[in-house]
Design a protein around this motif. Structure first.
Motif, mmCIF file in Angstrom:
data_model
loop_
_atom_site.group_PDB
_atom_site.id
_atom_site.type_symbol
_atom_site.label_atom_id
_atom_site.label_comp_id
_atom_site.label_asym_id
_atom_site.label_seq_id
_atom_site.Cartn_x
_atom_site.Cartn_y
_atom_site.Cartn_z
ATOM 1 N N SER A 326 -36.506 -7.099 34.577
ATOM 2 C CA SER A 326 -35.748 -8.117 33.853
ATOM 3 C C SER A 326 -34.270 -7.738 33.826
ATOM 4 O O SER A 326 -33.904 -6.572 34.012
ATOM 5 C CB SER A 326 -36.275 -8.238 32.423
ATOM 6 O OG SER A 326 -36.223 -6.975 31.771
ATOM 7 N N ASP A 331 -32.828 -7.553 28.109
ATOM 8 C CA ASP A 331 -33.360 -6.344 27.466
ATOM 9 C C ASP A 331 -32.597 -6.036 26.182
ATOM 10 O O ASP A 331 -33.195 -5.715 25.145
ATOM 11 C CB ASP A 331 -33.245 -5.143 28.419
ATOM 12 C CG ASP A 331 -34.152 -5.258 29.620
ATOM 13 O OD1 ASP A 331 -35.013 -6.167 29.641
ATOM 14 O OD2 ASP A 331 -33.996 -4.437 30.549
ATOM 15 N N GLN A 335 -33.897 -5.814 22.319
ATOM 16 C CA GLN A 335 -33.728 -4.592 21.532
ATOM 17 C C GLN A 335 -33.016 -4.871 20.216
ATOM 18 O O GLN A 335 -33.226 -4.150 19.227
ATOM 19 C CB GLN A 335 -32.950 -3.560 22.351
ATOM 20 C CG GLN A 335 -33.721 -3.014 23.548
ATOM 21 C CD GLN A 335 -32.817 -2.373 24.592
ATOM 22 O OE1 GLN A 335 -31.614 -2.173 24.356
ATOM 23 N NE2 GLN A 335 -33.376 -2.044 25.753
ATOM 24 N N ARG A 360 -39.976 -9.976 30.862
ATOM 25 C CA ARG A 360 -40.469 -9.269 29.677
ATOM 26 C C ARG A 360 -40.525 -10.156 28.443
ATOM 27 O O ARG A 360 -40.685 -9.665 27.325
ATOM 28 C CB ARG A 360 -39.595 -8.039 29.410
ATOM 29 C CG ARG A 360 -39.634 -7.022 30.557
ATOM 30 C CD ARG A 360 -38.820 -5.786 30.247
ATOM 31 N NE ARG A 360 -38.832 -4.852 31.372
ATOM 32 C CZ ARG A 360 -38.171 -3.691 31.400
ATOM 33 N NH1 ARG A 360 -37.441 -3.323 30.359
ATOM 34 N NH2 ARG A 360 -38.233 -2.912 32.466
#
Length: 628
Positions: A326, A331, A335, A360
């Motif tokens: 990804s 990401d 997070q 993801r």
């Protein structure tokens, strides 16, 4: 028991089928293919020999089954199976040639990996947006071609059924010998043409589907042929292990994270950002960052969306997909506990963004409306759902919502109340449309579709303003790529890298930033480099992308880069030059000027951008490293 047709009749069937295929293949040629005696002879030899080559998938299993049945007392079922096999396989050869000819005439390329990916990936065919009349016409063409082969089979077998064979085999052997002679002749002619860079034959070969180039430069040199230097124009890249990012990210999450509303619009080319066509977005852009010479990272949806999320050349799609990697941007959002609502009026499976951009993501956050109502209705429903998400979300967490509008994809759909351009083509049938004569009403469909998309974008902006969220929300509006309407000889996209097919609308709203315009070149590649610092990423953009920060005071681009399925293009102020990547055979390099017209002195143009080409070559492997 039905008598098995004689071998004589099977030979006749294949000879006649070869004639139909030869006529079909001859349509691929142009007047230039007969400009000189040498080129005309090569064209004749290639047309005949390739017609035979295209028939091989039917010839081989057909004769194998015939031989099997001939050694036994063939049952009625066996005879019927033979007829179905021969008619079906030869008919499909005709259908594939017809489909290839349509694709080539529209887009300038044959059935290739890109087309096969479209056909076999879920959602690919639906992404074409063909009208019901187009689907009906295509069905009738398939039926007609199969009927032609059925009639040919009936005529060939009826003439010899129950009669003594007329000994076609000797004739068949002579015919096979003639075809092989043609094949050898055209191979030799092409090989010497490649060695001497004789372009009339080299470029004529591109018009044949699945053409297999043959070269023998050393032999030609020994025989006294003046051998041209091998072209260094094609780029050869071997991705190994991904090295993305180059170093680990250093992130200090902001105390007040911004929401993100990301709106990607199919085929939204640069000149649609107009007060009349898209008044809502135009007014919004007056208070935001408006990029007036903005380029997609490709001339297809796949490369366009990929480049805007990864900030990398589209050629990285393949290793990223293989690794299910990804983009770092997504990401970081995960997070930082963002909540997501991702929408498309097409699908996430074609192109397979569920294996790249959204690899993801939680499937529950991905909402696709790819079937059922017309695209404009799916767009409207998706916006309804996004507004509901904004109102019902967890307000203690930031959110990111993504929307891909499909209404501006051919065949360009819109409701009656969105009509601002007349006359428009009521029924846009890809197979029966006269593109030369009907391009104005076809483009008017596109304008009307864009006007409806603008109304939906306006709904989101108004909702954010009403909910007092604009001061906390980044808003991004981009086209995935452009769309050409015969300004330079083609309709649609994916064929060339001129501005019509690659330059898009681009508007970026960032809270706290003053309204301004960037009139110079900008790129989809710049989006991650712009957004990551706003998310607290401390690394310089070069650690994770090939883009630059659009908000930086010293932002400047000498050129943009766009990618195709197996090509890459330099897009500068003076030239647009595209090169094959990992290509074999003819190295076709497109060299255009600032007005997207072919350049006469191609070598001079390529010489002027040589430093940029070296930089592009290095960037193609920047985020990979050798194995081991």
């Amino acid at each position: 028991m039905s008598p098995l047709p004689s071998r004589d009749s099977i030979n006749r069937f294949f000879v006649l089928s070869g004639l139909w295929v030869t006529l079909h293949v001859s349509v691929f040629t142009t007047q230039q293919a007969y400009s000189t005696l040498a080129v005309a002879l090569w064209t004749l030899a290639t047309t005949v020999s390739y017609a035979f080559l295209y028939l091989l998938p039917a010839l081989l299993p057909g004769y194998l089954l015939y031989g099997f049945l001939a050694r036994r007392a063939a049952s009625r079922g066996g005879v019927v199976a033979l007829a179905i096999l021969l008619i079906g396989l030869t008919g499909m050869v005709q259908v594939l040639l017809f489909a290839d000819r349509v694709i080539y005439s529209m887009y300038g390329f044959h059935i290739n990996g890109f087309v096969l990916d479209l056909v076999f990936t879920p959602g690919g065919i639906a992404s074409l947006g063909a009208s019901r009349s187009t689907e009906l016409t295509a069905t009738l063409v398939v039926i007609a071609l199969l009927a032609l082969q059925a009639a040919t089979y009936y005529w060939a077998t009826r003439r010899t059924a129950g009669r003594r064979p007329r000994r076609w085999m000797p004739r068949a052997r002579w015919l096979l010998l003639a075809v092989l002679s043609f094949a050898v002749g055209e191979r030799v002619a092409y090989g010497f043409s490649a060695a001497a860079n004789y372009q009339p034959i080299l470029f004529a070969s591109e018009r044949y589907p699945l053409y297999l180039p043959t070269t023998f430069r050393k032999l030609a040199s020994r025989l006294g042929v003046s051998v041209a230097s091998e072209a260094a124009d094609g780029l050869h890249v071997k991705h190994s292990v991904l090295n993305y990012p180059l170093v680990p990210l250093r992130v200090e999450p902001p105390a007040r994270p911004l929401n993100i509303v990301w709106l990607a619009v199919e085929s939204l080319r640069y000149d649609l950002l107009d007060r009349t066509i898209m008044p809502q977005l135009w007014d919004f852009s007056e208070h935001a960052l408006r990029l007036e010479q903005h380029y997609s990272g490709g001339n297809t949806t796949q490369m366009g969306i990929f480049s805007m999320f990864y900030g990398l050349y589209g050629n990285y799609w393949f290793p990223m997909q293989a690794a299910r990697r990804s983009p770092l941007l997504m990401d970081v959002l995960q997070q930082q506990n963002y909540q997501f609502s991702l929408h498309t009026s097409q699908s996430f499976t074609y192109p397979p963004f569920q294996e790249t951009v959204f690899a993801r993501m939680n499937p529950a956050d991905m909402h696709a409306l790819s079937e059922g109502p017309p695209a404009w209705q799916r767009d409207r429903q998706n916006i309804d759902d996004i507004l509901k998400f904004i109102d019902s979300r967890d307000q203690s967490r930031p959110f990111m919502t993504y929307m891909f509008f499909e209404g501006t994809h051919a065949n360009y759909t819109f409701p009656p109340e969105s009509v601002i351009a007349r006359p428009y083509l009521e029924d846009f049938n890809y197979l029966s449309a006269d593109f030369a004569q009907q391009m104005v009403p076809i483009k008017n469909r596109y304008i009307n579709a864009a006007h409806h998309v603008d109304q939906q974008i306006g709904r989101i902006i108004a909702h954010l303003r009403t909910r007092k969220l604009l001061d906390d929300t980044i808003v991004i509006v981009l086209g995935d790529h452009g769309e050409e309407f015969m300004e330079r000889g083609r309709w649609g996209h994916a064929a060339d890298f001129n501005r019509f097919q690659t330059s898009t609308v681009a508007v970026l709203w960032v809270p706290g930033q003053n309204a301004r315009r960037i009139s110079g070149i900008s790129s989809h590649l710049d989006l991650p480099a712009t957004l990551m610092p706003l998310l607290g990423v401390q690394n310089p953009p070069a650690d994770f992308s090939l883009g630059q920060n659009l908000l930086a005071a010293d932002f400047h681009r000498d050129y943009a880069v766009a990618a195709g399925w197996n090509s890459i293009a330099y897009l500068g102020e003076k030239f647009k030059i595209s090169f094959p990547v990992n290509a074999s055979g003819v190295v076709r390099v497109q060299v255009l000027d600032d007005d997207d017209r072919p350049v006469s002195d191609r070598d001079q143009a390529k010489s002027e951008i040589r430093p940029a080409m070296v930089e592009m070559m290095n960037n193609l492997t920047r985020f990979s490293r050798p194995k081991g």
